[in-house]
Design a protein around this motif. Structure first.
Motif, PDB file in Angstrom:
ATOM      1  N   GLU A 140     -11.185 -14.493 -28.293  1.00  0.00           N
ATOM      2  CA  GLU A 140     -11.022 -14.701 -29.729  1.00  0.00           C
ATOM      3  C   GLU A 140     -10.239 -13.533 -30.308  1.00  0.00           C
ATOM      4  OE1 GLU A 140     -14.792 -15.842 -31.649  1.00  0.00           O
ATOM      5  OE2 GLU A 140     -15.544 -16.266 -29.625  1.00  0.00           O
ATOM      6  N   LEU A 141      -9.013 -13.790 -30.744  1.00  0.00           N
ATOM      7  CA  LEU A 141      -8.148 -12.774 -31.325  1.00  0.00           C
ATOM      8  C   LEU A 141      -7.581 -13.297 -32.643  1.00  0.00           C
ATOM      9  CD1 LEU A 141      -6.112 -11.499 -28.220  1.00  0.00           C
ATOM     10  CD2 LEU A 141      -8.023 -10.365 -29.351  1.00  0.00           C
ATOM     11  N   GLN A 148      -5.929 -19.735 -31.151  1.00  0.00           N
ATOM     12  CA  GLN A 148      -7.029 -19.927 -30.199  1.00  0.00           C
ATOM     13  C   GLN A 148      -7.238 -21.415 -29.936  1.00  0.00           C
ATOM     14  OE1 GLN A 148     -10.543 -18.124 -31.873  1.00  0.00           O
ATOM     15  NE2 GLN A 148      -9.427 -16.314 -32.561  1.00  0.00           N
ATOM     16  N   VAL A 149      -7.254 -21.799 -28.668  1.00  0.00           N
ATOM     17  CA  VAL A 149      -7.663 -23.148 -28.276  1.00  0.00           C
ATOM     18  C   VAL A 149      -8.783 -22.953 -27.257  1.00  0.00           C
ATOM     19  CG1 VAL A 149      -6.963 -25.371 -27.319  1.00  0.00           C
ATOM     20  CG2 VAL A 149      -5.337 -24.041 -28.665  1.00  0.00           C
ATOM     21  N   LEU A 150     -10.007 -22.979 -27.749  1.00  0.00           N
ATOM     22  CA  LEU A 150     -11.157 -22.561 -26.943  1.00  0.00           C
ATOM     23  C   LEU A 150     -12.060 -23.735 -26.588  1.00  0.00           C
ATOM     24  CD1 LEU A 150     -12.125 -19.330 -28.916  1.00  0.00           C
ATOM     25  CD2 LEU A 150     -10.646 -19.526 -26.903  1.00  0.00           C
ATOM     26  N   LYS A 285      -6.410 -32.622 -21.872  1.00  0.00           N
ATOM     27  CA  LYS A 285      -6.273 -32.490 -23.325  1.00  0.00           C
ATOM     28  C   LYS A 285      -6.227 -31.023 -23.731  1.00  0.00           C
ATOM     29  CE  LYS A 285      -8.478 -33.722 -27.711  1.00  0.00           C
ATOM     30  NZ  LYS A 285      -9.623 -34.438 -28.357  1.00  0.00           N
ATOM     31  N   TRP A 286      -7.036 -30.202 -23.083  1.00  0.00           N
ATOM     32  CA  TRP A 286      -7.051 -28.766 -23.371  1.00  0.00           C
ATOM     33  C   TRP A 286      -5.658 -28.172 -23.171  1.00  0.00           C
ATOM     34  CZ3 TRP A 286     -10.614 -24.725 -20.467  1.00  0.00           C
ATOM     35  CH2 TRP A 286     -10.700 -23.558 -21.246  1.00  0.00           C
ATOM     36  N   ARG A 307     -10.816 -26.326 -31.006  1.00  0.00           N
ATOM     37  CA  ARG A 307     -11.932 -26.245 -30.065  1.00  0.00           C
ATOM     38  C   ARG A 307     -12.003 -27.542 -29.261  1.00  0.00           C
ATOM     39  NH1 ARG A 307     -15.685 -22.458 -29.622  1.00  0.00           N
ATOM     40  NH2 ARG A 307     -14.984 -21.528 -31.582  1.00  0.00           N
ATOM     41  N   ILE A 308     -12.217 -27.414 -27.960  1.00  0.00           N
ATOM     42  CA  ILE A 308     -12.327 -28.561 -27.061  1.00  0.00           C
ATOM     43  C   ILE A 308     -13.796 -28.927 -26.918  1.00  0.00           C
ATOM     44  CG2 ILE A 308     -11.857 -29.439 -24.746  1.00  0.00           C
ATOM     45  CD1 ILE A 308      -9.354 -28.900 -26.428  1.00  0.00           C
TER      46      ILE A 308
END
Length: 321
Positions: A140-141, A148-150, A285-286, A307-308
């Motif tokens: 997380e930055l 961010q894609v977390l 998808k991620w 978010r995934i």
């Protein structure tokens, strides 16, 4: 090596005219363009990609940085990235190791997707300060040039822990991932929170490395201490498969003596018997979403952190107490 200077000399035109022709500029007539292209082909001219990148300040290449390439996890993720980029006239290179970190400051790539613990937060923030566009999948930055894609690790770990505890298990082992892993840290923290909501849970945390071997090692410790049925929550499926392998060689049975749940729903999870309970999400998808967000950053478009989401896959590897 043949240069545009050689083409210009043979064609009797200026270097800038050759450059315009090679780049399809309307500043050159069709007749002149055709003659220059024919000479370039005759001389076996190959464009200098590095020079073109410096001139246009773009390479049309995205770098995907991974901690390593081992295991079955990365295939679908990379396929999702590749398909999205190819559909938008970009290519990708997959990188690992500290030497590849120079690709960003040297502008060999237009942006980066990071799933690599070898990058420090400070290093990525420095790149972002210099204008480089980055999507992170493993931390997380907060920075205008970083998106961010977390994965929703907390929800997944909560689902996994609740699944075994609601079946009545109170003897629980948790096999963790590497200490420098963002995903492992978030999953482990969520499991601790979930366990804290139940009474009389005997929870033991064991070290792991997100690989099959560390699952096998953890399983040997569990079997040596076996006194009663126990649930084993592995923070990824590769370690769960390692536990399977070791239990299969013992006198104990999965789903009866040792109850196992994993995380990631790798393809092998559906084929082990009994079927492995695990946490599922779309790796394809991620990857595609990470690529989409990065191209938006490069284009100067507004992006929001993504978010995934995850779901529980029930399996016979976890039985009732």
């Amino acid at each position: 090596m043949v240069s545009i200077k050689d083409i210009a000399k043979k064609a009797g035109v200026s270097i800038s005219t050759v450059s315009y022709a090679l780049n399809g500029s309307p500043k050159v007539t069709d007749e002149t363009c055709a003659r220059i292209l024919a000479i370039a082909k005759e001389l076996n001219y190959t464009p200098n990609a590095a020079a073109r990148t410096l001139k246009k300040r773009e390479s049309k290449i995205i770098g995907v940085f991974l901690t390593d390439f081992s295991g079955p996890f990365y295939g679908h993720l990379l396929q999702g990235i590749k398909e999205y980029l190819n559909g938008h006239d970009y290519e990708l290179i997959v990188c690992s190791g500290s030497q590849s970190h120079r690709f960003l400051p040297e502008r060999m790539i237009d942006g980066a997707i990071i799933l690599d613990a070898a990058f420090t937060d400070e290093e990525l923030l420095q790149h972002a300060d210099r204008g480089h566009k980055i999507v992170v999948l493993d931390r997380e930055l907060i920075h205008p040039n970083i998106n961010q894609v977390l994965l929703d690790n907390k929800a997944g770990a909560n689902l996994a822990a609740d699944y075994v505890l609601e079946k009545g298990h109170r003897k629980l082992y948790v096999v963790a991932g590497p200490q420098d892993s963002y995903d492992s840290d978030k999953r482990l923290h969520a499991v601790r929170q979930t366990v804290g909501r139940y009474k009389d849970v005997d929870c033991t945390e064991l070290p792991g490395s997100f690989d099959k071997e560390s699952g096998e090692k953890a399983a040997r410790r569990i079997l040596e201490a076996y006194k009663e049925p126990a649930a084993v929550l592995c923070l990824n499926d590769e370690m769960a498969v390692g536990v399977y392998n070791t239990v299969a060689e013992s006198e104990y049975r999965i789903g009866e003596h040792i109850h196992i749940i994993g995380f990631d729903n790798i393809e092998l999870s559906a084929y082990v018997s009994p079927r492995l309970a695990t946490i599922d999400y779309s790796k394809h998808k991620w990857g595609a979403l990470a690529a989409e967000q990065l191209l938006k950053l490069i284009a100067g478009e507004k992006v929001e952190h993504e978010r995934i989401y995850v779901t529980l896959v029930k399996g016979e590897s976890v039985g009732d107490v």
